[in-house]
Design an enzyme around this catalytic site. Structure first.
Site, short mmCIF file in Angstrom:
data_model
loop_
_atom_site.label_atom_id
_atom_site.label_comp_id
_atom_site.label_asym_id
_atom_site.label_seq_id
_atom_site.Cartn_x
_atom_site.Cartn_y
_atom_site.Cartn_z
N LYS A 108 0.70 -1.40 -0.29
CA LYS A 108 0.03 -0.05 0.05
C LYS A 108 0.99 1.21 0.02
O LYS A 108 0.73 2.15 -0.63
CB LYS A 108 -1.10 -0.04 1.27
CG LYS A 108 -2.11 -1.07 1.11
CD LYS A 108 -2.97 -0.94 2.56
CE LYS A 108 -4.09 -2.10 2.33
NZ LYS A 108 -4.62 -2.09 3.61
N CYS B 267 -0.76 0.64 6.17
CA CYS B 267 -1.12 -0.17 7.05
C CYS B 267 -2.08 -1.17 6.74
O CYS B 267 -3.05 -1.02 5.89
CB CYS B 267 -1.77 0.61 8.30
SG CYS B 267 -2.24 -0.40 9.78
N ASP B 268 -2.11 -2.35 7.21
CA ASP B 268 -2.80 -3.29 6.96
C ASP B 268 -3.31 -4.27 8.27
O ASP B 268 -2.22 -4.40 9.08
CB ASP B 268 -2.70 -4.00 5.77
CG ASP B 268 -3.93 -4.93 5.31
OD1 ASP B 268 -4.52 -4.52 4.29
OD2 ASP B 268 -4.01 -6.17 5.59
N THR B 269 -4.54 -4.64 8.37
CA THR B 269 -4.70 -5.31 9.58
C THR B 269 -5.55 -6.84 9.37
O THR B 269 -6.50 -6.61 8.58
CB THR B 269 -5.87 -4.51 10.62
OG1 THR B 269 -4.90 -3.28 10.90
CG2 THR B 269 -6.08 -5.12 11.76
#
Length: 189
Positions: A52, A69-71
């Site tokens: 990203k 960010c990734d979750t």
């Protein structure tokens, strides 16, 4: 220095405002499906956040710091992403009921001035209470599960299912602000 958040998430926008008042938002066009999960949750979320951030950095001409960010939710070796429909949301919540799962976030900062990458992952353990099928169906009717990893939002109605956590609450919401604050201080030096 310009700060750019590579995310369309309203939750991430609100949380970043706790650290920085003035930043830009550029939604990443990175294809998350291009990253294959190979069994390591930390590496997986870092790869997603890096993708990203890199996508936005490649199109950025300004001297800036880009935040990606990734979750994800991890349960029994499986990645639980955002549910595609009510059935998938129901199945995810039923799996999580009465058990412990982990929420992982990957955070990547790219400093455009020298293309230096700062990258971390954060893990928070979450204990769910036992949830009845009726409670799951009622929760799904709120519409809340559909844009959230693991089909729940701790900051909303889904918080009713959470019996306890070990680690960063904001990581579960989608942006571990303690870790990000530290990373930004390192990147701005």
């Amino acid at each position: 220095m310009n700060i750019i958040l590579a995310s369309a998430s309203e939750r991430r926008h609100e949380l970043l405002k706790r650290i920085i008042k003035d930043f830009k938002i550029t939604v990443s066009d990175f294809d998350e499906g291009s990253i294959e999960f190979k069994g390591n949750f930390e590496e997986y979320v870092k790869s997603l956040s890096r993708g990203k951030a890199t996508s936005v950095a490649n199109n950025c001409i300004d001297d800036a710091i880009i935040i990606g960010c990734d979750t994800i939710v991890a349960f029994n070796g499986e990645v639980l992403g955002k549910p595609k429909d009510e059935n998938e949301a129901f199945n995810m919540l039923e799996k999580l009921s009465g058990g412990i799962h982990n929420v992982y976030s990957g955070v990547t900062l790219i400093r455009k001035s020298d293309n230096k990458i700062f990258e971390e992952s954060v893990c928070t353990e979450v204990k769910f209470s036992n949830i009845t099928k009726d409670d799951i169906r009622a929760y799904i009717k709120t519409g809340e599960p559909f844009d959230k990893a693991g089909a729940y939002g701790i900051q909303g109605y889904g918080g009713l299912f959470v019996e306890g956590i070990k680690g960063c609450y904001y990581n579960i919401v989608g942006l571990p602000i303690n870790k990000l604050n530290y990373m930004l201080k390192q990147a701005i030096i």
